[in-house]
Design an enzyme around this catalytic site. Structure first.
Site, PDB file in Angstrom:
ATOM      1  CE  LYS A  53     -18.051  -6.752   6.003  1.00 57.90           C
ATOM      2  NZ  LYS A  53     -17.630  -7.975   6.671  1.00 57.90           N
ATOM      3  CG  MET A 111      22.789  12.085   2.640  1.00 61.69           C
ATOM      4  SD  MET A 111      23.995  13.193   1.895  1.00 61.69           S
ATOM      5  CE  MET A 111      23.033  13.921   0.581  1.00 61.69           C
ATOM      6  CG  PHE A 131      -9.597  -9.398  12.044  1.00 60.88           C
ATOM      7  CD1 PHE A 131      -8.328  -9.801  12.467  1.00 60.88           C
ATOM      8  CD2 PHE A 131      -9.898  -9.466  10.690  1.00 60.88           C
ATOM      9  CE1 PHE A 131      -7.400 -10.263  11.563  1.00 60.88           C
ATOM     10  CE2 PHE A 131      -8.960  -9.933   9.775  1.00 60.88           C
ATOM     11  CZ  PHE A 131      -7.710 -10.334  10.212  1.00 60.88           C
ATOM     12  CD  GLN A 132      -7.218  -7.290   8.304  1.00 58.56           C
ATOM     13  OE1 GLN A 132      -8.149  -7.124   7.529  1.00 58.56           O
ATOM     14  NE2 GLN A 132      -6.040  -7.771   7.933  1.00 58.56           N
ATOM     15  CD  GLU A 162      -1.701  -2.367   1.705  1.00 56.93           C
ATOM     16  OE1 GLU A 162      -0.498  -2.596   1.989  1.00 56.93           O
ATOM     17  OE2 GLU A 162      -2.616  -3.206   1.899  1.00 56.93           O
TER      18      GLU A 162
END
Ligand SMILES: Cc1ncc(C[n+]2csc(CCOP(=O)(O)OP(=O)(O)O)c2C)c(N)n1
Lengths: 164, 559
Positions: B160, B469, B110-111, B48
């Site tokens: 949802k 760097m 959940f999640q 993502e």
């Protein structure tokens, strides 16, 4: 130079708005002395009264950053207005083995109200500006302050004295 | 109509043609709608974070709003770096996230992750949608907020049950409903007048332009303005491309790895006209010694940028393009022959140079070659580190929106997905990510995305075997104590490219550089080129962090 400013913020009465304001102060490292939130005459908005400290640049930033929030409708820098401000404090003062006459005398001078009395302490309500509450606290400290709570300052600009 | 369908219809009303995203449990109703969708192209990423940077690259290269999508919990948190990157650089993206059903919110379901809470400090605004019927207005508001004023990311969290919920009729609002949000585009006339007075009085003016000039498409006005008042002009990293590299008044980038002549000009100036720039610490160095003799006019659409770091003399709140137009109209033509001569003398005396004691390709030479061969319409993304600074210094940009780089956040792993997003938006242009061997490994999985959708992005890895760097700082400021910066032998990049179905090249000799670049640019699929560069090449000149702009270190002076 450190200064103190009272700022009124009119915000949308949405969930999460308080978190946005509080988050702004913590993430930008701004100092907040008090924050009072409540409904206004218009139920779709709430009014926050914030007392903040900082130097001139920081205080200017605070006002701009508050303005920048999408949920902010209006920011009023009270220090640029003629305004009244009040705060309310509830103070539980120890009275065990103390001279009650002296204490009542102080409470009367400050026009305090005794809300509750017990065998060892009483609860006093004081309203006033910050300074007034601080001096009451200072004077009653010798008795012993067991607990205290302050609402934070709320403020409104004064009404116009003459019709324009 | 289902909430998911309402969402897609609303996005189409905003002109969305592309979504970068990844599915998950709570998004099933939405993906079920996407399955039938013809108008919006969906790009399935491999992580993502890649989706967020792709939306960013799409936005930076076009000026349109980029859109990314992730599921609740881990999907949403994976977007965070991309959102913060867009926020720091004022890039308009709309991030859509799934959320657990409203009845489950707060239950550690959940999640579940409180993504509106997590992203609050790194978005311009965010929304948690409570009911399906709120979707159209919130989408309208989100796109308006993201793309107007000072642009930035907006997140919409979609539970949802909201996506699965039904409403009878889809009506898309004509206008946003945002009574507290009114960006100010038109400058105050009085401030313009004061600025003109100061500009006409100045003997040694300099213009310092940032990303705001690009965001407001004000390059043309900027060039006319500096010509009219005959002021040298320098840009920030994000302002690169606002002025063509070969304009006689252009001084390149200023700041930590800016040109000496840009920094000297700033330090010696008596007036700085800052436009769409924010006095970042990488630009100013030590604020106390920054431009000690200069008055400052600061033009910015965001009032919070003004007098945040340095107290300015004349603030002008407004859109860069509008302000420049006004200034052009009001200011008279001015000439500063002595000042220009002095600046040009510095420009001649202190050009950017490069050398490297060890063997290997010189990275700056590779960048010059790419610049020569790619043409002025090519889009160049960078990663973060030396590769980024060398590109900023040596690539010759003629136009805005051709240089995509994470400036404010400095996100390694940005460049490659950003290049993919830019390629999606510009299918006919050559898009190249100039990378370090460290950064490229942070989102290398998106090679699968590039191959799958046949996006012919080129990646030029300036492989020095180090987190270059950081190694440079350890060399200079920590007595060469190279603590955990050796990443040599990480992977065979050519084989890696092949494993993903892309093309890989390795270049170790100078005379192969041009040949391989030409060949790569003609291949119609993703190509990774592993350039073995001089290991300890450094970025020069350099103002040490917190140092003064006029005290720049130079490699040759240290050796
Ligand atoms: C996500 C992230 N982690 C860490 C850093 C700190 N950092 C800045 S530059 C750099 C090294 C970059 O190495 P490489 O990609 O190989 O590029 P080079 O400097 O060698 O060109 C690191 C670790 C960062 N900018 N971003």
């Amino acid at each position: 130079m450190e200064k103190k400013k009272t700022i009124s913020v009119i915000v949308e009465n949405h969930p999460g708005v308080l978190a946005r304001i509080a988050g702004l102060f913590s993430s930008r490292n701004f100092n907040i002395e008090s924050l009072a939130v409540g409904e206004t005459e218009d139920p779709s908005t709430s009014r926050m009264t914030i007392v903040a400290t900082g130097d001139e640049l920081v205080l200017e930033q605070i006002i701009k950053q508050l303005n920048k929030l999408i949920d902010t409708l209006k920011v009023i820098d009270m220090s640029k207005e003629d305004y009244v401000e009040r705060e309310l404090a509830l103070i539980k003062i120890n009275i065990e083995n103390k001279n009650l006459t002296d204490l009542m005398h102080i409470i009367n001078i400050f026009k305090g109200k005794v809300l509750d009395t017990g065998s060892d302490s009483l609860i006093v309500e004081i309203t006033g500006n910050d300074e007034r509450i601080n001096s009451f606290i200072h004077l009653t400290q010798t008795f012993g302050i067991k607990e205290m709570v302050r609402t934070g300052v709320v403020a409104l600009t004064r009404s116009k004295k003459q019709k324009e | 109509m289902r909430g998911a369908k309402i969402l897609l219809e609303s996005l189409k009303k905003e002109g969305v043609d592309t979504i970068f995203g990844y599915p998950g449990g709570v998004l099933l109703p939405l993906f079920d709608e996407i399955y039938n969708e013809k108008q919006i192209k969906f790009f399935l990423v491999r992580h993502e974070q890649g989706a967020a940077h792709m939306a960013d690259g799409y936005a930076r290269s076009t000026g349109k709003v980029g859109v990314c999508l992730a599921t609740s919990g881990p999907g949403a948190t994976n977007l965070v770096t991309g959102i913060a990157t867009a926020y720091m650089d004022s890039i308009p993206i709309v991030a859509l996230t799934g959320q657990v059903a409203t009845s489950h919110i707060g239950n550690d379901a959940f999640q579940e992750a409180d993504i509106t809470g997590i992203t609050r400090p790194i978005v311009k605004h965010n929304y948690l949608v409570r009911e399906a019927k709120e979707i159209p207005q919130i989408v309208k508001n989100a796109f308006y907020i993201a793309s107007t004023g000072r642009p930035g990311p907006v997140l919409i969290d979609l539970p949802k049950n909201v996506l699965a919920g039904n409403i009878d009729e889809f009506i898309y609002p004509d206008s946003p409903d945002l009574r507290g949000y009114k960006p100010k585009y038109e400058p105050n006339k009085l401030q313009i007048k004061k600025a003109v007075e100061l500009i006409e009085k100045a003997k040694k003016p300099v213009v310092y332009a940032g990303g705001g000039v690009i965001a407001s498409s004000a390059s043309e006005e900027l060039v006319k303005f500096v010509e009219k008042i005959e002021a040298p002009v320098t840009t920030t990293l994000l302002g690169i491309g606002a002025v063509p590299y070969n304009h006689p008044l252009y001084l390149g980038m200023l700041g930590m790895h800016g040109t000496k002549y840009a920094n000297y000009t700033i330090q010696d100036s008596d007036l700085i006209i800052a436009i769409g720039a924010r006095f970042d610490d990488r630009v100013t160095g030590d604020v106390k010694t920054f431009a000690p003799h200069a008055d400052i006019i600061h033009i910015d659409i965001d009032p919070t940028s003004i007098s945040k770091i340095i107290k300015v003399d004349i603030p002008i709140v407004g859109d860069a393009k509008n302000v420049l137009k006004e200034l052009l109209q009001e200011v008279k033509q001015i000439r500063h022959p002595e000042w220009i001569e002095k600046v040009m003398q510095w420009k001649k005396q202190y050009p950017l140079t490069f050398s490297c004691a060890k063997e290997g390709l010189k990275p700056q030479m590779i960048i010059e070659k790419i610049s020569e061969l790619a043409g002025e319409d090519a889009i160049i993304a960078t990663e973060v580190g030396q590769n980024q600074m060398w590109t900023a210094q040596f690539y010759k940009f003629s136009k805005p929106r051709k240089f995509l780089s994470s400036g404010g956040l400095g996100t390694m792993g940005y460049g490659f997905p950003a290049a993919i997003g830019a390629q999606v938006a510009n299918p006919d242009k050559l898009v190249i990510d100039i990378a370090g061997d460290g950064s490229i490994q942070m989102n290398i999985q998106e090679l699968a995305t590039a191959v799958k959708y046949n996006l012919p992005v080129k990646v030029a890895i300036l492989n020095n075997g180090w987190l270059g760097m950081v190694r440079q700082w350890q060399e200079l400021f920590f007595g060469k104590r190279y603590s955990h910066v050796d990443i040599s032998g990480s992977v065979d990049f050519v084989k890696l490219a092949e494993a993903y179905g892309a093309k890989g090249f390795r270049v170790t000799k100078e005379d192969e550089v041009e040949k391989v670049l030409k060949e790569a640019f003609n291949i119609k699929k993703p190509v990774l080129i592993d350039f073995h560069i001089c290991e300890e090449a450094n970025v020069w000149p350099m103002v040490p962090a917190g140092g003064s702009l006029h005290k720049m270190l130079e490699g040759s002076e240290l050796a």
